[in-house]
Design an enzyme around this catalytic site. Structure first.
Site, PDB file in Angstrom:
ATOM      1  N   LYS A 141       0.726   5.132   6.884  1.00  0.00           N
ATOM      2  CA  LYS A 141       0.442   5.472   5.797  1.00  0.00           C
ATOM      3  C   LYS A 141       1.290   7.388   5.733  1.00  0.00           C
ATOM      4  CE  LYS A 141      -2.957   2.289   4.369  1.00  0.00           C
ATOM      5  NZ  LYS A 141      -2.657   2.011   3.450  1.00  0.00           N
ATOM      6  N   SER A 159       0.672  -1.002  -0.050  1.00  0.00           N
ATOM      7  CA  SER A 159       0.237  -0.378   0.004  1.00  0.00           C
ATOM      8  C   SER A 159       0.882   1.206  -0.519  1.00  0.00           C
ATOM      9  CB  SER A 159      -1.006   0.670   1.096  1.00  0.00           C
ATOM     10  OG  SER A 159       0.005   0.038   2.234  1.00  0.00           O
TER      11      SER A 159
END
Length: 229
Positions: free
Chosen positions: A93, A39
């Site tokens: 993230k 990701s």
């Protein structure tokens, strides 16, 4: 015999103290985190172990999220690690919106406070196969995404998806909007919502070491200590 028993007891106690101190250190000061998914490609790849600075934002009570002293707040472009209640797992993230920012996305182009970010193509990915409507599945382009003084790499797919765009949202106080660098393959704020400040564990700026899952877990020496920018 008595001397031997006393010496052994002292050695065992020293070992236990060492283990406890090491656990406290990893809980409250610094640690590393395994990254099992893609990701955050191309910045972080599967098999990377990234450093976590757990004192980057807070001095916390060990083994808890209780802050004894705030050191700083996350800022745009920083890679953060947080224990997400929404997804029930630890995630990695990049911070895109801080409290008060107005963030939107149109066809994978970010707009922050009315200012579109700059993009420079650097790598063209290979196609895997064609799907029924003629779009290339698996084709992607890597870009340098930049805003103000910060720049980093992101990956965009050639295939349009529903979550490539979202209307302007205002980041609420005490929360952050985060995205994965692999924009079309990331369960981020588009799915889990804003990240509360108290869920943030720390910040990462580099890879500690890396193992190649596709090649018998051999080390990727070239990625050791590499920067996440």
């Amino acid at each position: 015999m008595k001397t031997f028993v006393v010496k052994t007891a002292k050695e065992n106690l020293s070992f236990i103290v060492f283990i406890v101190l090491m656990c406290v250190f990893r809980s409250a000061v610094a640690d590393w985190n395994d990254v099992p998914t893609g990701s955050m490609k191309p910045t972080i790849v599967e098999g990377d172990r990234i450093f976590i600075n757990k004192m980057a934002y807070d001095v916390r009570v060990p083994f808890t999220h209780i802050s004894m002293k705030k050191v700083a707040d996350p800022s745009f472009g920083e890679v953060i690690i947080f224990d997400s209640k929404a997804s029930d797992k630890r995630l990695v993230k990049r911070v895109i919106g801080v409290p008060g920012d107005v963030v939107a996305m149109i066809d994978n182009t970010l707009i922050i406070n009315g200012e579109p970010l700059n993009y420079k193509a650097i790598v063209q990915g290979k196609a895997i196969n064609d799907n029924s409507d003629g779009a290339i599945v698996g084709a992607y382009t890597d870009y340098v995404e930049s805003y103000q003084e910060k720049q980093y790499r992101v990956r965009k797919s050639a295939v349009k998806r529903d979550f490539d765009s979202f209307s302007p949202v205002t980041v609420p106080e005490g929360h952050y909007l985060v995205l994965g660098d692999n924009r079309d393959n990331s369960a981020d704020s588009r799915f889990i919502g804003f990240v509360p400040r108290e869920e943030i564990v720390g910040r990462s700026e580099s890879v500690a070491f890396s193992l190649n899952y596709d090649n018998y877990y051999l080390p990727r020496v070239e990625r050791f200590f590499s920067s996440l920018d």
